[in-house]
Write an enzyme that holds these catalytic residues in place. Structure first.
Site, PDB file in Angstrom:
ATOM      1  N   TYR A  65       0.838  -1.217   0.000  1.00  0.00           N
ATOM      2  CA  TYR A  65       0.000   0.000   0.000  1.00  0.00           C
ATOM      3  C   TYR A  65       0.868   1.260   0.000  1.00  0.00           C
ATOM      4  O   TYR A  65       0.527   2.256  -0.638  1.00  0.00           O
ATOM      5  CB  TYR A  65      -1.014  -0.019   1.155  1.00  0.00           C
ATOM      6  CG  TYR A  65      -2.244  -0.803   0.771  1.00  0.00           C
ATOM      7  CD1 TYR A  65      -3.297  -0.198   0.089  1.00  0.00           C
ATOM      8  CD2 TYR A  65      -2.327  -2.163   1.024  1.00  0.00           C
ATOM      9  CE1 TYR A  65      -4.397  -0.935  -0.318  1.00  0.00           C
ATOM     10  CE2 TYR A  65      -3.416  -2.903   0.620  1.00  0.00           C
ATOM     11  CZ  TYR A  65      -4.455  -2.284  -0.053  1.00  0.00           C
ATOM     12  OH  TYR A  65      -5.536  -3.008  -0.472  1.00  0.00           O
ATOM     13  N   HIS A 117     -15.066   1.384  -2.484  1.00  0.00           N
ATOM     14  CA  HIS A 117     -14.021   0.515  -1.920  1.00  0.00           C
ATOM     15  C   HIS A 117     -13.100   1.246  -0.952  1.00  0.00           C
ATOM     16  O   HIS A 117     -12.010   0.771  -0.658  1.00  0.00           O
ATOM     17  CB  HIS A 117     -13.217  -0.146  -3.055  1.00  0.00           C
ATOM     18  CG  HIS A 117     -14.038  -1.125  -3.855  1.00  0.00           C
ATOM     19  ND1 HIS A 117     -13.646  -1.645  -5.068  1.00  0.00           N
ATOM     20  CD2 HIS A 117     -15.254  -1.680  -3.604  1.00  0.00           C
ATOM     21  CE1 HIS A 117     -14.572  -2.479  -5.524  1.00  0.00           C
ATOM     22  NE2 HIS A 117     -15.558  -2.511  -4.663  1.00  0.00           N
ATOM     23  N   CYS A 125      -8.054   2.296  12.754  1.00  0.00           N
ATOM     24  CA  CYS A 125      -7.486   1.558  13.874  1.00  0.00           C
ATOM     25  C   CYS A 125      -8.148   0.182  13.962  1.00  0.00           C
ATOM     26  O   CYS A 125      -9.375   0.083  13.980  1.00  0.00           O
ATOM     27  CB  CYS A 125      -7.691   2.338  15.178  1.00  0.00           C
ATOM     28  SG  CYS A 125      -7.163   1.394  16.631  1.00  0.00           S
ATOM     29  N   THR A 186     -14.205   0.081 -16.120  1.00  0.00           N
ATOM     30  CA  THR A 186     -14.239  -1.050 -15.178  1.00  0.00           C
ATOM     31  C   THR A 186     -14.477  -2.342 -15.940  1.00  0.00           C
ATOM     32  O   THR A 186     -15.249  -2.365 -16.906  1.00  0.00           O
ATOM     33  CB  THR A 186     -15.317  -0.865 -14.083  1.00  0.00           C
ATOM     34  OG1 THR A 186     -15.349  -2.059 -13.288  1.00  0.00           O
ATOM     35  CG2 THR A 186     -16.692  -0.565 -14.634  1.00  0.00           C
ATOM     36  N   SER A 187     -13.793  -3.408 -15.469  1.00  0.00           N
ATOM     37  CA  SER A 187     -13.964  -4.708 -16.125  1.00  0.00           C
ATOM     38  C   SER A 187     -15.322  -5.314 -15.789  1.00  0.00           C
ATOM     39  O   SER A 187     -15.708  -6.327 -16.365  1.00  0.00           O
ATOM     40  CB  SER A 187     -12.837  -5.660 -15.712  1.00  0.00           C
ATOM     41  OG  SER A 187     -12.817  -5.799 -14.307  1.00  0.00           O
ATOM     42  N   ALA A 229     -11.233   6.585 -21.657  1.00  0.00           N
ATOM     43  CA  ALA A 229     -12.153   7.508 -20.975  1.00  0.00           C
ATOM     44  C   ALA A 229     -11.699   8.960 -21.124  1.00  0.00           C
ATOM     45  O   ALA A 229     -12.516   9.869 -21.262  1.00  0.00           O
ATOM     46  CB  ALA A 229     -12.235   7.135 -19.501  1.00  0.00           C
TER      47      ALA A 229
HETATM   48  P1  OAD Z   1      -9.869  -3.803 -13.677  1.00  0.00           P
HETATM   49  O1  OAD Z   1      -8.393  -3.767 -13.733  1.00  0.00           O
HETATM   50  O2  OAD Z   1     -10.536  -5.104 -13.434  1.00  0.00           O
HETATM   51  O3  OAD Z   1     -10.445  -3.231 -15.061  1.00  0.00           O
HETATM   52  C1  OAD Z   1      -9.949  -2.064 -15.635  1.00  0.00           C
HETATM   53  C2  OAD Z   1     -10.757  -1.762 -16.883  1.00  0.00           C
HETATM   54  O4  OAD Z   1     -10.333  -0.517 -17.380  1.00  0.00           O
HETATM   55  C3  OAD Z   1     -10.590  -2.793 -18.006  1.00  0.00           C
HETATM   56  O5  OAD Z   1     -11.873  -3.184 -18.466  1.00  0.00           O
HETATM   57  C4  OAD Z   1      -9.836  -2.012 -19.085  1.00  0.00           C
HETATM   58  O6  OAD Z   1     -10.200  -2.389 -20.400  1.00  0.00           O
HETATM   59  C5  OAD Z   1     -10.286  -0.593 -18.782  1.00  0.00           C
HETATM   60  N1  OAD Z   1      -9.369   0.475 -19.222  1.00  0.00           N
HETATM   61  C6  OAD Z   1      -8.022   0.448 -19.356  1.00  0.00           C
HETATM   62  N2  OAD Z   1      -7.567   1.643 -19.762  1.00  0.00           N
HETATM   63  C7  OAD Z   1      -8.644   2.462 -19.876  1.00  0.00           C
HETATM   64  C8  OAD Z   1      -8.838   3.818 -20.267  1.00  0.00           C
HETATM   65  N3  OAD Z   1      -7.819   4.602 -20.607  1.00  0.00           N
HETATM   66  N4  OAD Z   1     -10.104   4.311 -20.276  1.00  0.00           N
HETATM   67  C9  OAD Z   1     -11.153   3.520 -19.932  1.00  0.00           C
HETATM   68  N5  OAD Z   1     -11.028   2.245 -19.567  1.00  0.00           N
HETATM   69  C10 OAD Z   1      -9.800   1.708 -19.530  1.00  0.00           C
HETATM   70  O7  OAD Z   1     -10.327  -2.678 -12.619  1.00  0.00           O
HETATM   71  P2  OAD Z   1     -11.744  -2.508 -11.897  1.00  0.00           P
HETATM   72  O8  OAD Z   1     -12.857  -2.858 -12.799  1.00  0.00           O
HETATM   73  O9  OAD Z   1     -11.731  -1.170 -11.277  1.00  0.00           O
HETATM   74  O10 OAD Z   1     -11.184  -4.107  -5.794  1.00  0.00           O
HETATM   75  O11 OAD Z   1     -11.628  -3.585 -10.744  1.00  0.00           O
HETATM   76  C11 OAD Z   1     -12.644  -3.689  -9.814  1.00  0.00           C
HETATM   77  C12 OAD Z   1     -12.091  -4.013  -8.456  1.00  0.00           C
HETATM   78  O12 OAD Z   1     -11.255  -5.171  -8.544  1.00  0.00           O
HETATM   79  C13 OAD Z   1     -11.168  -2.952  -7.870  1.00  0.00           C
HETATM   80  O13 OAD Z   1     -11.862  -1.925  -7.222  1.00  0.00           O
HETATM   81  C14 OAD Z   1     -10.343  -3.746  -6.903  1.00  0.00           C
HETATM   82  C15 OAD Z   1     -10.028  -4.918  -7.804  1.00  0.00           C
HETATM   83  O14 OAD Z   1      -9.661  -6.082  -7.173  1.00  0.00           O
HETATM   84  C16 OAD Z   1     -10.662  -4.316  -4.589  1.00  0.00           C
HETATM   85  O15 OAD Z   1      -9.477  -4.187  -4.360  1.00  0.00           O
HETATM   86  C17 OAD Z   1     -11.683  -4.684  -3.563  1.00  0.00           C
END
Ligand code: OAD
Length: 243
Positions: A65, A117, A125, A186-187, A229
Site C-alpha cells: 500500500y 471501496h 485503527c 471497469t472490467s 475515458a
Molecule cells: P480492472 O483492472 O478489473 O479493469 C480495468 C478496466 O479498465 C478494463 O476493463 C480495461 O479495459 C479498462 N481500461 C483500461 N484503460 C482504460 C482507459 N484509458 N479508459 C477507460 N477504460 C480503460 O479494474 P476494476 O474494474 O476497477 O477491488 O476492478 C474492480 C475491483 O477489482 C477494484 O476496485 C479492486 C479490484 O480487485 C478491490 O481491491 C476490492
C-alpha cells in the site's frame, strides 16, 4: 450508438449515475488490476488484499500500500476525472460511484461522490475502528500504529469484506432512479459494483459503457463507446454543453 446519442441522453436526463473503475485512472499512470501488466497479474490478491493477509503479515501488506500511495501521490487527475467533475454541475441529480481508492476524482473536484471501496489516504485503527486521514508519503513506520498502540490498516474494502451498508445503499438507490447510467473503465466483474449497471438497465435507464475493451456487460448496454475515458468523456461533455 454514438457519442452524440449518449450526449443527447445526458442533456435531457434528470438523474445521471456513473460507475468508474481503475481504467479511469489509467491515463494518470496508475496501473489497473486486470489489464496486461496490471496489479493482479503481478501480485496475488490473497497475499495483499484480504483481512487474512493483513493478519498474517501486516508489514508486507503495508509495504504494498505504501508503494501504491507513492505512485498515486505522483499522479494527477486526467481529462476523464475533470470531465466527470464538470458534469455533476450540469445535471439536476448526479452521483459518481467509484471503485477507485486513489481519490483522483476528489482531487479533480467531484463532490457528489461515493468511494465504494474506501480510500487509500485514510487509515483505520484495528482495535477502535476510528478512521483518520493520513497522507504521509512514504510512511515513516511500517506498519503504522494508532496512538492506542494497535495496528492501523488502510481504510479500504478487501476481498471477502462487505461494502459499508450506507454507501452500498446510496449507490444502488442512485442506479435505480437514474435516467442515464455510465459505466467507465471497469472490467465489470467485481460485485456488488458490477451489478449497478444491470440494476439501472432493469429499471429503465439508458446505459452506456466507455472502455477500450469489451466487458461481460457490453452485450447488455444501450451504447458501447470503445476507447479511452480521457478521450471519450471530454467529447461527450463538449456535446452536452453545446447549445
Ligand atoms: P480492472 O483492472 O478489473 O479493469 C480495468 C478496466 O479498465 C478494463 O476493463 C480495461 O479495459 C479498462 N481500461 C483500461 N484503460 C482504460 C482507459 N484509458 N479508459 C477507460 N477504460 C480503460 O479494474 P476494476 O474494474 O476497477 O477491488 O476492478 C474492480 C475491483 O477489482 C477494484 O476496485 C479492486 C479490484 O480487485 C478491490 O481491491 C476490492
Amino acid at each position: 450508438m454514438s457519442i452524440d446519442a449518449v450526449s443527447q441522453q445526458i442533456k435531457t436526463a434528470t438523474s445521471v449515475a456513473v460507475l468508474t473503475g481503475a481504467g479511469v485512472s489509467a491515463e494518470s499512470g496508475i496501473p489497473t488490476f486486470r489489464d496486461p501488466g496490471g496489479l493482479w497479474q503481478q501480485y496475488r490478491p490473497e497475499d495483499l488484499a484480504t483481512p487474512q493477509a493483513f493478519q498474517r503479515d501486516p508489514r508486507l501488506v503495508w509495504e504494498w500500500y505504501d508503494w501504491r500511495r507513492q505512485k498515486i501521490a505522483q499522479a494527477s487527475p486526467n481529462p476523464a476525472h475533470h470531465t466527470l467533475a464538470h458534469m455533476e454541475g450540469l445535471v439536476p441529480e448526479f452521483l459518481l460511484i467509484t471503485q477507485n481508492i486513489d481519490d483522483l476524482h476528489g482531487t479533480a473536484g467531484s463532490r457528489r461522490l461515493i468511494e465504494l471501496h474506501g480510500c487509500i489516504w485514510r487509515v483505520r485503527c484495528e482495535r477502535e475502528g476510528t478512521v483518520h486521514e493520513n497522507r504521509e508519503v512514504p510512511l515513516k513506520t511500517l506498519p503504522p500504529r494508532c496512538d492506542c498502540g494497535s495496528l492501523l490498516r488502510p481504510d479500504v474494502v478487501w476481498f471477502g469484506e462487505p461494502l459499508a451498508v450506507e454507501t452500498q445503499a446510496q449507490a444502488f438507490a442512485a442506479a435505480e432512479v437514474s435516467d442515464v447510467f455510465l459505466t467507465v473503465g471497469t472490467s465489470a466483474i467485481v460485485h456488488p459494483a458490477a451489478s449497478l449497471p444491470i440494476v439501472a438497465k432493469d429499471r429503465g435507464a439508458f446505459v452506456a459503457e466507455i472502455n477500450p475493451a469489451p466487458t461481460p456487460i457490453t452485450p447488455y448496454v444501450d451504447s458501447y463507446l470503445q476507447g479511452p475515458a480521457g478521450v471519450i468523456l471530454p467529447q461527450i461533455l463538449s456535446m452536452v454543453t453545446q447549445r
